[in-house]
Design a protein around this motif. Sequence first.
Motif, PDB file in Angstrom:
ATOM      1  N   VAL A   1       0.834  -1.194   0.000  1.00 54.64           N
ATOM      2  CA  VAL A   1       0.000   0.000   0.000  1.00 54.64           C
ATOM      3  C   VAL A   1       0.872   1.249   0.000  1.00 54.64           C
ATOM      4  O   VAL A   1       0.520   2.268  -0.597  1.00 54.64           O
ATOM      5  N   GLY A   2       2.018   1.175   0.647  1.00 47.81           N
ATOM      6  CA  GLY A   2       2.936   2.304   0.735  1.00 47.81           C
ATOM      7  C   GLY A   2       4.127   2.146  -0.187  1.00 47.81           C
ATOM      8  O   GLY A   2       3.987   1.823  -1.367  1.00 47.81           O
ATOM      9  N   GLU A   3       5.325   2.329   0.353  1.00 53.15           N
ATOM     10  CA  GLU A   3       6.559   2.289  -0.432  1.00 53.15           C
ATOM     11  C   GLU A   3       7.089   0.872  -0.597  1.00 53.15           C
ATOM     12  O   GLU A   3       6.880   0.007   0.260  1.00 53.15           O
ATOM     13  N   LEU A   4       7.842   0.681  -1.679  1.00 57.26           N
ATOM     14  CA  LEU A   4       8.627  -0.523  -1.897  1.00 57.26           C
ATOM     15  C   LEU A   4      10.065  -0.096  -2.144  1.00 57.26           C
ATOM     16  O   LEU A   4      10.362   0.567  -3.139  1.00 57.26           O
TER      17      LEU A   4
ATOM     18  N   GLY B   1       1.937   1.319  -3.740  1.00 54.37           N
ATOM     19  CA  GLY B   1       0.915   2.353  -3.676  1.00 54.37           C
ATOM     20  C   GLY B   1       1.481   3.746  -3.823  1.00 54.37           C
ATOM     21  O   GLY B   1       0.817   4.639  -4.370  1.00 54.37           O
ATOM     22  N   THR B   2       2.715   3.950  -3.332  1.00 50.75           N
ATOM     23  CA  THR B   2       3.354   5.269  -3.444  1.00 50.75           C
ATOM     24  C   THR B   2       4.640   5.138  -4.266  1.00 50.75           C
ATOM     25  O   THR B   2       4.573   5.075  -5.479  1.00 50.75           O
ATOM     26  N   ASN B   3       5.803   5.072  -3.622  1.00 47.67           N
ATOM     27  CA  ASN B   3       7.070   5.040  -4.345  1.00 47.67           C
ATOM     28  C   ASN B   3       7.629   3.622  -4.448  1.00 47.67           C
ATOM     29  O   ASN B   3       7.470   2.817  -3.528  1.00 47.67           O
ATOM     30  N   ALA B   4       8.317   3.348  -5.562  1.00 47.13           N
ATOM     31  CA  ALA B   4       9.066   2.108  -5.719  1.00 47.13           C
ATOM     32  C   ALA B   4      10.496   2.467  -6.095  1.00 47.13           C
ATOM     33  O   ALA B   4      10.735   3.126  -7.115  1.00 47.13           O
ATOM     34  N   LEU B   5      11.435   2.043  -5.259  1.00 44.25           N
ATOM     35  CA  LEU B   5      12.856   2.282  -5.495  1.00 44.25           C
ATOM     36  C   LEU B   5      13.519   0.926  -5.679  1.00 44.25           C
ATOM     37  O   LEU B   5      13.747   0.194  -4.714  1.00 44.25           O
ATOM     38  N   LEU B   6      13.814   0.571  -6.924  1.00 43.42           N
ATOM     39  CA  LEU B   6      14.260  -0.765  -7.277  1.00 43.42           C
ATOM     40  C   LEU B   6      15.664  -0.735  -7.849  1.00 43.42           C
ATOM     41  O   LEU B   6      16.067   0.212  -8.543  1.00 43.42           O
ATOM     42  N   GLY B   7      16.407  -1.805  -7.598  1.00 41.09           N
ATOM     43  CA  GLY B   7      17.752  -1.941  -8.141  1.00 41.09           C
ATOM     44  C   GLY B   7      17.730  -2.788  -9.389  1.00 41.09           C
ATOM     45  O   GLY B   7      17.354  -2.332 -10.463  1.00 41.09           O
ATOM     46  N   THR B   8      18.111  -4.075  -9.265  1.00 37.21           N
ATOM     47  CA  THR B   8      18.128  -4.997 -10.388  1.00 37.21           C
ATOM     48  C   THR B   8      16.860  -5.850 -10.367  1.00 37.21           C
ATOM     49  O   THR B   8      16.572  -6.517  -9.379  1.00 37.21           O
ATOM     50  N   VAL B   9      16.124  -5.827 -11.457  1.00 37.40           N
ATOM     51  CA  VAL B   9      14.907  -6.624 -11.615  1.00 37.40           C
ATOM     52  C   VAL B   9      15.076  -7.493 -12.849  1.00 37.40           C
ATOM     53  O   VAL B   9      15.313  -6.975 -13.946  1.00 37.40           O
ATOM     54  N   THR B  10      14.971  -8.826 -12.692  1.00 34.32           N
ATOM     55  CA  THR B  10      15.122  -9.735 -13.822  1.00 34.32           C
ATOM     56  C   THR B  10      14.012 -10.777 -13.793  1.00 34.32           C
ATOM     57  O   THR B  10      13.591 -11.222 -12.724  1.00 34.32           O
ATOM     58  N   SER B  11      13.565 -11.179 -14.982  1.00 33.24           N
ATOM     59  CA  SER B  11      12.551 -12.223 -15.080  1.00 33.24           C
ATOM     60  C   SER B  11      12.817 -13.083 -16.304  1.00 33.24           C
ATOM     61  O   SER B  11      13.284 -12.588 -17.337  1.00 33.24           O
TER      62      SER B  11
END
Length: 295
Positions: free
Chosen positions: A171-174, A196-206
């Motif tokens: 609901v809030g930050e990630l 829901g608010t901010n997402a601060l991500l580094g390395t994302v792989t799929s």
Amino acid sequence: NAATSLSATSRAGDAALGNGTAGTSLLLGATGGDATLGTGTAGTTGTVQATGNASITTSLTSAGTATLTAGNLASAAAITSTGADVVITGASVNVANANAATSLAMTASAGDLILGTGTAGTTATLTKSGGTGALAVTSLMAGSGATLASSTDARIADAVTTNGTLMVTTVGELTGLSGSRANLSSTNGDVIAMAGTNALLGTVTSGTGTTLSAGTSLDVTSLTAGTDATLTGGTITGGSITATSGAISATGTTINVMTASAGTSLGMTATTGDLTLGGVGAVIPERIITRPPSA
């Protein structure tokens, strides 16, 4: 020590067991108080439960399901099932190490859900409810999918699945721990992260698709998807975005991406502000890059 089962329960106060070994099941319980286990080993199931706090100060290891249940705080230095599930439930949860041969399930109904290192042979499910506290994970590895959900913020250093979908919703930050970036990976499946608010991500792989969304700000250093990559947010900031054999789709109020490489189509839309793209690569020339007209 018991050749068969070992059961120690208190119905009107605290219960404590320093060291217990059971050939079959081990149970330590307290009704109306706290339950504290030092070291426990069980040939089948191992259970520590209390209406107050339930804690494992050193370790609980069972061949069957390992269960830790508390009305208040459920805490453990280490809880392991060598042949089945690990189930942890409390108003708040704080576990340094949780290792399940099959599934790992952790639930905090009111406060923090904190996990140091967690492994699951199959699925991992971490659910934090209530209006206070946060979901915090240092390292999580699951064999066939993981679901992490928080009613407030989520602080995740590293979460990895081999197969299946890695899904994180908050609901809030990630973010990562202590203001750093969260790293998310599914070797052969999808990654889905929704803040829901901010997402601060580094390395994302799929291995297949990646879907990222944030209500206000989405910031990712590196995104690599086996198929499609979809980004939605208020402002979108990206270092490198790659959809190896699929499409890139990004929609935000403003977009600033350094490099974007799509196996098929590339589409970016800035609804109210600037769209800045440092470099573009696409296998076929099907590109849509739009920004609103100047006032």
